[in-house]
Motif scaffolding. Structure first.
Motif, PDB file in Angstrom:
ATOM      1  N   PRO A 160       0.974  -1.033  -0.001  1.00  0.00           N
ATOM      2  CA  PRO A 160      -0.006   0.236   0.003  1.00  0.00           C
ATOM      3  C   PRO A 160       0.983   1.202   0.131  1.00  0.00           C
ATOM      4  CG  PRO A 160      -0.757  -1.694   1.420  1.00  0.00           C
ATOM      5  CD  PRO A 160       0.245  -2.135   1.123  1.00  0.00           C
ATOM      6  N   ALA A 161       1.965   1.244   0.869  1.00  0.00           N
ATOM      7  CA  ALA A 161       2.659   2.434   0.601  1.00  0.00           C
ATOM      8  C   ALA A 161       3.482   2.646  -0.602  1.00  0.00           C
ATOM      9  CB  ALA A 161       3.880   2.451   1.858  1.00  0.00           C
ATOM     10  N   ALA A 162       3.825   1.434  -1.229  1.00  0.00           N
ATOM     11  CA  ALA A 162       4.655   1.802  -2.558  1.00  0.00           C
ATOM     12  C   ALA A 162       3.434   2.132  -3.741  1.00  0.00           C
ATOM     13  CB  ALA A 162       5.059   0.327  -3.079  1.00  0.00           C
ATOM     14  N   PHE A 189       3.564   5.712  -5.970  1.00  0.00           N
ATOM     15  CA  PHE A 189       3.332   5.861  -7.409  1.00  0.00           C
ATOM     16  C   PHE A 189       2.218   7.003  -7.712  1.00  0.00           C
ATOM     17  CE2 PHE A 189       1.137   4.944 -11.234  1.00  0.00           C
ATOM     18  CZ  PHE A 189       1.962   4.862 -12.136  1.00  0.00           C
ATOM     19  N   LEU A 190       1.107   6.882  -7.003  1.00  0.00           N
ATOM     20  CA  LEU A 190      -0.050   7.778  -7.081  1.00  0.00           C
ATOM     21  C   LEU A 190       0.393   8.982  -6.845  1.00  0.00           C
ATOM     22  CD1 LEU A 190      -2.864   5.340  -5.754  1.00  0.00           C
ATOM     23  CD2 LEU A 190      -2.369   5.935  -8.144  1.00  0.00           C
ATOM     24  N   GLY A 191       0.973   9.206  -5.950  1.00  0.00           N
ATOM     25  CA  GLY A 191       1.125  10.574  -5.224  1.00  0.00           C
ATOM     26  C   GLY A 191       2.178  11.582  -6.174  1.00  0.00           C
ATOM     27  N   VAL A 192       2.767  10.847  -7.222  1.00  0.00           N
ATOM     28  CA  VAL A 192       3.553  11.514  -8.051  1.00  0.00           C
ATOM     29  C   VAL A 192       2.538  12.282  -9.071  1.00  0.00           C
ATOM     30  CG1 VAL A 192       5.013  11.155 -10.261  1.00  0.00           C
ATOM     31  CG2 VAL A 192       5.587  10.064  -8.067  1.00  0.00           C
ATOM     32  N   MET A 218       8.928   2.485  -6.967  1.00  0.00           N
ATOM     33  CA  MET A 218       7.646   2.852  -7.471  1.00  0.00           C
ATOM     34  C   MET A 218       7.588   4.143  -7.912  1.00  0.00           C
ATOM     35  SD  MET A 218       6.072   0.160  -8.013  1.00  0.00           S
ATOM     36  CE  MET A 218       4.172   0.883  -8.626  1.00  0.00           C
ATOM     37  N   GLY A 219       8.461   5.233  -7.061  1.00  0.00           N
ATOM     38  CA  GLY A 219       8.519   6.629  -7.451  1.00  0.00           C
ATOM     39  C   GLY A 219       9.047   6.586  -8.715  1.00  0.00           C
ATOM     40  N   VAL A 220      10.244   5.974  -8.847  1.00  0.00           N
ATOM     41  CA  VAL A 220      10.848   5.779 -10.370  1.00  0.00           C
ATOM     42  C   VAL A 220      10.175   5.452 -11.268  1.00  0.00           C
ATOM     43  CG1 VAL A 220      13.021   4.887 -11.480  1.00  0.00           C
ATOM     44  CG2 VAL A 220      13.072   5.422  -8.999  1.00  0.00           C
ATOM     45  N   GLY A 230       4.985  -2.863 -15.867  1.00  0.00           N
ATOM     46  CA  GLY A 230       6.075  -1.996 -15.576  1.00  0.00           C
ATOM     47  C   GLY A 230       7.102  -2.695 -14.842  1.00  0.00           C
ATOM     48  N   ILE A 231       8.508  -2.274 -14.924  1.00  0.00           N
ATOM     49  CA  ILE A 231       9.621  -2.775 -14.592  1.00  0.00           C
ATOM     50  C   ILE A 231      10.638  -1.733 -14.030  1.00  0.00           C
ATOM     51  CG2 ILE A 231      10.611  -3.112 -16.541  1.00  0.00           C
ATOM     52  CD1 ILE A 231      11.407  -5.993 -15.502  1.00  0.00           C
TER      53      ILE A 231
END
Length: 179
Positions: free
Chosen positions: A40-42, A46-49, A94-96, A152-153
């Motif tokens: 959930p944090a990951a 991602f969504l936060g970006v 996930m931010g990347v 995604g990778i």
């Protein structure tokens, strides 16, 4: 809904590979977690970006080539309503992966045959390389989108990412040339 690992270009379609190198890796400016986060944090990272949250609301994101894409927590919901990350992506990066979609080095589109006699699928690939803080090296992120789902990778091994194999089809965008 997320699909399996990234697919290679197949079928009788022109492959037109890139004849130039990828743009130089940029410094990854966002915070990078010091250790793997729970799923959930990951997902939140991602969504936060994109300014999105795990609240069921869809937001419209327009990529640098002008293509609208829906961004929501539904990207990460499995059939049993549990949170899942794409196969091959470490939650720490996930931010990347999100930044590869938001601010890619290149965007490619290619028609591919998924197999089993199905009709061709048009897939968009978002490719990006980021120099990570400290001595962590370079992260490669690949985000792929098509009517049959997304994948995604992320990796820190450029050879393993197979960028040359994925830089085929028609290039729609290249950072620094089409800005």
């Amino acid at each position: 809904q997320m699909d399996g690992p990234l697919r290679g270009t197949t079928g009788p379609f022109p492959r037109r590979p890139a004849s130039d190198p990828m743009p130089e890796a940029r410094t990854f400016a966002d915070d990078l977690p010091s250790q793997a986060e729970d799923t959930p944090a990951a997902v939140d990272r991602f969504l936060g970006v994109f300014g999105a949250r795990r609240d069921g609301q869809m937001m419209r994101f327009e990529d640098p080539a002008g293509e609208p894409l829906p961004i929501s927590d539904a990207l990460f919901l499995a059939a049993d309503d549990t949170w899942q990350l794409p196969a091959g992506t470490d939650g720490r990066y996930m931010g990347v992966l999100a930044n590869a979609l938001r601010d890619p080095d290149e965007i490619w589109v290619a028609a591919e045959l998924p197999g089993d006699g199905q009709r061709p699928v048009l897939r968009r690939r978002y490719l990006a390389r980021f120099a990570l803080p400290g001595d962590e090296g370079t992260a490669v992120a690949i985000f792929e989108w098509g009517r049959d789902g997304w994948a995604g990778i992320t990796t820190t091994d450029e050879q393993a990412a197979g960028l040359d194999r994925l830089r085929q089809g028609v290039r729609l965008y290249r950072r620094g040339e089409d800005d």
